[in-house]
Write a protein that holds these residues in place. Structure first.
Motif, PDB file in Angstrom:
ATOM      1  N   LYS A  22       0.845  -1.190   0.000  1.00 54.77           N
ATOM      2  CA  LYS A  22       0.000   0.000   0.000  1.00 54.77           C
ATOM      3  C   LYS A  22       0.882   1.242   0.000  1.00 54.77           C
ATOM      4  O   LYS A  22       1.634   1.492   0.936  1.00 54.77           O
ATOM      5  N   THR A  23       0.789   1.991  -1.089  1.00 55.20           N
ATOM      6  CA  THR A  23       1.594   3.209  -1.209  1.00 55.20           C
ATOM      7  C   THR A  23       0.763   4.425  -0.843  1.00 55.20           C
ATOM      8  O   THR A  23      -0.397   4.308  -0.436  1.00 55.20           O
ATOM      9  N   LYS A  24       1.350   5.597  -1.010  1.00 52.67           N
ATOM     10  CA  LYS A  24       0.615   6.834  -0.736  1.00 52.67           C
ATOM     11  C   LYS A  24      -0.595   6.986  -1.649  1.00 52.67           C
ATOM     12  O   LYS A  24      -1.598   7.575  -1.279  1.00 52.67           O
ATOM     13  N   SER A  25      -0.461   6.436  -2.861  1.00 56.14           N
ATOM     14  CA  SER A  25      -1.566   6.584  -3.810  1.00 56.14           C
ATOM     15  C   SER A  25      -2.735   5.665  -3.473  1.00 56.14           C
ATOM     16  O   SER A  25      -3.826   5.857  -3.997  1.00 56.14           O
ATOM     17  N   GLY A  26      -2.515   4.655  -2.627  1.00 52.80           N
ATOM     18  CA  GLY A  26      -3.644   3.834  -2.223  1.00 52.80           C
ATOM     19  C   GLY A  26      -3.374   2.354  -2.357  1.00 52.80           C
ATOM     20  O   GLY A  26      -2.222   1.903  -2.379  1.00 52.80           O
ATOM     21  N   ASN A  27      -4.489   1.597  -2.457  1.00 45.34           N
ATOM     22  CA  ASN A  27      -4.449   0.137  -2.474  1.00 45.34           C
ATOM     23  C   ASN A  27      -4.580  -0.356  -3.911  1.00 45.34           C
ATOM     24  O   ASN A  27      -5.475   0.041  -4.640  1.00 45.34           O
ATOM     25  N   VAL A  55     -13.131   1.630  -7.337  1.00 43.61           N
ATOM     26  CA  VAL A  55     -13.885   1.451  -8.581  1.00 43.61           C
ATOM     27  C   VAL A  55     -14.702   0.178  -8.415  1.00 43.61           C
ATOM     28  O   VAL A  55     -14.147  -0.920  -8.309  1.00 43.61           O
ATOM     29  N   MET A  56     -16.019   0.307  -8.397  1.00 44.58           N
ATOM     30  CA  MET A  56     -16.859  -0.837  -8.065  1.00 44.58           C
ATOM     31  C   MET A  56     -17.248  -1.663  -9.284  1.00 44.58           C
ATOM     32  O   MET A  56     -17.556  -2.850  -9.146  1.00 44.58           O
ATOM     33  N   ASP A  57     -17.255  -1.071 -10.493  1.00 39.32           N
ATOM     34  CA  ASP A  57     -17.519  -1.859 -11.695  1.00 39.32           C
ATOM     35  C   ASP A  57     -17.089  -1.080 -12.926  1.00 39.32           C
ATOM     36  O   ASP A  57     -17.095   0.165 -12.927  1.00 39.32           O
ATOM     37  N   HIS A  87      -9.603  -0.863  -9.492  1.00 41.20           N
ATOM     38  CA  HIS A  87      -8.782  -1.100  -8.304  1.00 41.20           C
ATOM     39  C   HIS A  87      -9.334  -0.338  -7.115  1.00 41.20           C
ATOM     40  O   HIS A  87     -10.111   0.611  -7.257  1.00 41.20           O
ATOM     41  N   ALA A  88      -8.898  -0.751  -5.915  1.00 43.76           N
ATOM     42  CA  ALA A  88      -9.397  -0.160  -4.676  1.00 43.76           C
ATOM     43  C   ALA A  88      -8.932   1.266  -4.478  1.00 43.76           C
ATOM     44  O   ALA A  88      -9.535   2.014  -3.702  1.00 43.76           O
ATOM     45  N   ASP A  89      -7.869   1.681  -5.184  1.00 48.66           N
ATOM     46  CA  ASP A  89      -7.375   3.057  -5.033  1.00 48.66           C
ATOM     47  C   ASP A  89      -8.024   4.026  -6.018  1.00 48.66           C
ATOM     48  O   ASP A  89      -7.610   5.183  -6.120  1.00 48.66           O
ATOM     49  N   GLY A  90      -9.024   3.575  -6.754  1.00 48.17           N
ATOM     50  CA  GLY A  90      -9.731   4.452  -7.689  1.00 48.17           C
ATOM     51  C   GLY A  90      -9.162   4.457  -9.092  1.00 48.17           C
ATOM     52  O   GLY A  90      -9.682   5.168  -9.959  1.00 48.17           O
ATOM     53  N   LYS A  91      -8.118   3.678  -9.353  1.00 41.36           N
ATOM     54  CA  LYS A  91      -7.506   3.656 -10.686  1.00 41.36           C
ATOM     55  C   LYS A  91      -8.114   2.568 -11.546  1.00 41.36           C
ATOM     56  O   LYS A  91      -8.630   1.555 -11.048  1.00 41.36           O
ATOM     57  N   ILE A  92      -8.035   2.782 -12.872  1.00 44.30           N
ATOM     58  CA  ILE A  92      -8.453   1.792 -13.864  1.00 44.30           C
ATOM     59  C   ILE A  92      -7.227   1.485 -14.721  1.00 44.30           C
ATOM     60  O   ILE A  92      -6.587   2.409 -15.255  1.00 44.30           O
ATOM     61  N   ARG A  93      -6.898   0.218 -14.874  1.00 47.71           N
ATOM     62  CA  ARG A  93      -5.768  -0.189 -15.712  1.00 47.71           C
ATOM     63  C   ARG A  93      -6.282  -0.861 -16.982  1.00 47.71           C
ATOM     64  O   ARG A  93      -7.165  -1.717 -16.914  1.00 47.71           O
TER      65      ARG A  93
END
Length: 802
Positions: free
Chosen positions: A168-173, A221-223, A192-198
């Motif tokens: 877990k970094t500063k940017s999140g999970n 991001v839930m879906d 992802h749990a930190d709000g990012k989409i890959r």
């Protein structure tokens, strides 16, 4: 629009939002639904009961049921797999471990089939459907769990695994939360749990893979979901905002904000014209392709904590309880939809953990639904807020308007409140009582406003303050006629005159504190019922001021029926909810239902029926005028049905006739009128018995004539049923019919002398009541005997219809 709802599959109209069909047949929670890729008029559904059902959803008919055996947690159907589907099942022998398997669906004749041929595709997958997605044309399947992504290629039988940093970094999970595959390209999108989409590409290679990052969401991001053409990507999360990403670019995106609650699932229509979002408050939002709101289908809102209890609106007979934060929801039980939402707190709710915000905690209606009382509070150590609001129903706007707002009606939290339950013909009779943790109960009455410029003619003010030995009051209720008020103070129940406010008597049952109290109704109005924390249910007689009876029962819910003498008590013991229904004048229950549900029942309410229901079973007679509803701690609304499970499911799962589900059109009304006229003619001509016999005893004919051709079973399956329906069972013949058949044979094969012998035997068998009483009958001639036999052969069973 098709969706899974509890044990059922529901079909909604996108144009009108109404429920078109409810398909029942599963014995447990429905976990997945998928259109049949080879016939878009059919639907697959999976359930925790271990079965996969194939439906003709336009007619609501189950075509086939495949029994897999294991619990099915997710379902996927691919066009490339003609005779198989994919499901997620628990891995045998290991706890909390799941695997994706392929299930071969046999094409054998029959409706109930076994599907035991399973082949494992992926091991160690997540149980949620959002964590698995299939690639273009079904060439590969991708699965995410925690920080691992695995992709399996079917043709090459190759499995590639990828891992993101678990630190877990500063940017999140970095943990994965959802996945979607591009419909036409080799591309995977993960949330992802930190709000990012890959966005993943080139994942055919284990080391040369690449991914790009999109970031807007500040939380999980839930879906995610691709559009039908794959030109855009949709994402949603706790912000209640739908984000549309164009060309996988972080700079090109559009938003649809203020959707009301966090987005849990996103689904695209097959033609790409619509998409829908499922929200955590049990609501479906339908959105146009240009990202414009179209419609909303709102069910019972799941609130974090139902503090108001289950209350019935006397006007609409809707259930009223906590809805959106700071709102009251009016939920219609008949249509399974929200009637409207009333904003009580009237403040913007901020979705952020740790904030103490005002919440709705108590609600009460007057007898006719003309007045509504609400209590809202904000828990704060330094500066707590408490407001009592009185709302008046305005006929012009067809909604409640705020009449009086009282700041800090008590110095501490309000524990209960109730209106004096009278007919409200005179406003002077309307009284509101509140109890608080400040060791007082207060009486509020309406007074005329002296200010000529005031908006309202009347307002509410405090008329009386009562207390008892500085004990904290917990519950209050009025008797049916409103003459006395009962207030419970810890271990003591006090009874007060509602006119003079004199203390009349007290009841005590130490050592437990009183948890619930209520008065009996109708013939049992002289009784007061109380449930204590130490597990006792007590009944006191108000006329003799003595304890009538008591029972050892850990009651958590005590609910009287407003239209009868019955009272429902729900107990919680050994992780089991049980229901007891009784009358206060009888200590023995009239109905007991143990192990009512797996969850703990928190609330209950009797909802009056529009018309008394005809109930055949004697044990359910107490449900004739009202229906009992329960709310569990998992926010599931349940009710008791007077019909057995088989009776409720038979029209959908056993019969293939569909007249009952036809829409009401002018033609169908005319046809129904014509059928009623025909039935009346049949009665006039004595043909009702024959008509009903043909209708009731020919299910095979109904199957042949009323079932759509594309879902008809094979002829070999229907033929035995059809032939058997034409046969007359010997077991159903009465003794008279058997005797008639014997007499008909005797007429054909025997002479007159044999006939005389038969008549003699018949007279010996059919001894009349007069002979039993010692009287003799006259002997009939041969012609009279023949006439009598003709009369005996006439079928008079049609008279039983009257």
């Amino acid at each position: 629009l098709l969706c899974a709802s509890g044990d059922f599959v529901k079909m909604y109209s996108v144009a009108t939002e109404e429920t078109l069909r409810v398909m029942g047949g599963h014995a447990d929670l429905v976990t997945g639904i998928q259109l049949n890729p080879h016939n878009h008029m059919q639907l697959y559904s999976s359930s925790l009961d271990g079965t996969i059902k194939l439906w003709d959803f336009m007619d609501g008919i189950p075509i086939k049921t495949f029994t897999v055996g294991s619990k099915l947690l997710a379902l996927y159907a691919l066009p490339s797999s003609e005779d198989s589907v994919f499901v997620v099942i628990p891995k045998s022998g290991e706890r909390d471990t799941f695997q994706l398997v392929s299930v071969k669906l046999t094409k054998a004749a029959g409706q109930d089939l076994e599907a035991k041929e399973l082949s494992v595709v992926l091991d160690g997958v997540n149980a949620s459907p959002k964590y698995i997605a299939f690639g273009r044309e079904g060439e590969y399947v991708a699965s995410v769990k925690e920080v691992d992504l695995q992709v399996y290629f079917f043709k090459q039988k190759q499995l590639n695994r990828f891992c993101v940093s678990a630190v877990k970094t500063k940017s999140g999970n970095n943990q994965f939360t959802c996945i979607a595959c591009h419909p036409t390209e080799d591309c995977i999108a993960t949330g992802h749990a930190d709000g990012k989409i890959r966005i993943w590409r080139n994942f055919y290679h284990k080391k040369e893979y690449t991914y790009s990052t999109l970031h807007w969401h500040h939380d999980t991001v839930m879906d995610v979901a691709f559009s039908v053409e794959g030109t855009s990507l949709l994402s949603g999360g706790v912000e209640s905002v739908l984000v549309l990403w164009h060309n996988e670019s972080d700079c090109q995106k559009d938003f649809l904000p203020r959707l009301g609650s966090p987005i849990e699932y996103i689904s695209m229509a097959s033609d790409g014209t619509l998409c829908c979002t499922l929200h955590t408050d049990n609501r479906i939002t339908i959105i146009n392709s240009n990202l414009r709101f179209a419609r909303s289908i709102q069910g019972l809102i799941k609130s974090a904590n139902v503090k108001t209890g289950l209350v019935v609106d006397p006007r609409t007979k809707a259930l009223v309880l906590n809805g959106e934060p700071g709102h009251l929801q009016f939920y219609c039980l008949q249509s399974d939809q929200q009637l409207f939402s009333l904003d009580i707190v009237q403040r913007q709710y901020i979705h952020q953990a740790g904030l103490n915000q005002a919440d709705l905690v108590k609600v009460a209606f007057s007898a006719q639904g003309k007045w509504l009382a609400t209590v809202e509070e904000r828990e704060d150590v330094t500066d707590p807020e408490l407001q009592l609001k009185l709302w008046f129903y305005d006929e012009e706007i067809q909604s409640f308007k705020l009449n009086t707002s009282i700041n800090m009606p008590h110095e501490d939290q309000i524990t209960d409140m109730c209106f004096r339950d009278m007919d409200e013909l005179e406003d002077d009779s309307l009284i509101l009582v509140t109890t608080g943790r400040d060791c007082m109960f207060k009486v509020w009455v309406m007074v005329e406003d002296a200010d000529p410029d005031a908006q309202h003619i009347v307002s509410w003010s405090c008329d009386f303050i009562g207390s008892y030995h500085n004990y904290q009051p917990t519950n209050c209720c009025f008797s049916e006629d409103g003459s006395v008020l009962a207030v419970s103070f810890e271990e003591t129940v006090t009874v007060w005159d509602s006119v003079t406010w004199d203390l009349k008597c007290t009841f005590c049952h130490p050592p437990g504190k009183i948890r619930k109290i209520c008065f009996g109704r109708l013939t049992c109005s002289k009784y007061l019922i109380g449930a204590s924390d130490d597990g006792f249910l007590c009944c006191w007689n108000l006329l003799s001021c003595a304890l009538e009876w008591s029972a050892y029962l850990n009651v958590v819910v005590l609910q009287p029926d407003p239209l009868s003498e019955h009272i429902a008590a729900v107990s919680w013991l050994s992780k089991e909810s049980s229901l007891f229904v009784f009358k206060p004048n009888e200590p023995r229950p009239i109905y007991i239902q143990r192990n009512l549900c797996r969850e703990k029942i928190q609330l209950a309410a009797f909802v009056p029926r529009d018309e008394p229901e005809t109930i055949g079973s004697e044990k359910y007679l107490w449900l004739r005028r009202s229906q009992l509803f329960f709310l569990t701690d998992t926010q599931e609304l349940m009710t008791l049905s007077t019909k057995s499970l088989q009776e409720r499911l038979t029209p959908a799962s056993k019969q293939l006739a569909v007249e009952e589900s036809l829409p009401v059109t002018p033609f169908s009304l005319l046809l129904g009128k014509h059928r009623r006229q025909q039935s009346q003619e049949d009665i006039d001509f004595g043909k009702l018995f024959v008509h009903n016999k043909c209708e009731q005893d020919s299910p095979a004919i109904k199957e042949l004539l009323h079932t759509p051709a594309h879902v008809l079973p094979s002829a070999s399956f229907l033929c035995p049923i059809f032939i058997n329906s034409l046969l007359i069972s010997k077991e159903n013949k009465s003794a008279e019919e058997v005797a008639d058949e014997v007499e008909m044979e005797s007429e054909k094969t025997e002479d007159d002398s044999d006939e005389e012998r038969d008549v003699t035997e018949m007279e010996q068998e059919d001894t009349s009541p007069q002979e039993l009483l010692g009287e003799t009958t006259c002997k009939l001639s041969k012609s009279q005997e023949k006439e009598l036999r003709k009369i005996r052969k006439i079928d008079y069973s049609w008279i039983s219809a009257f």
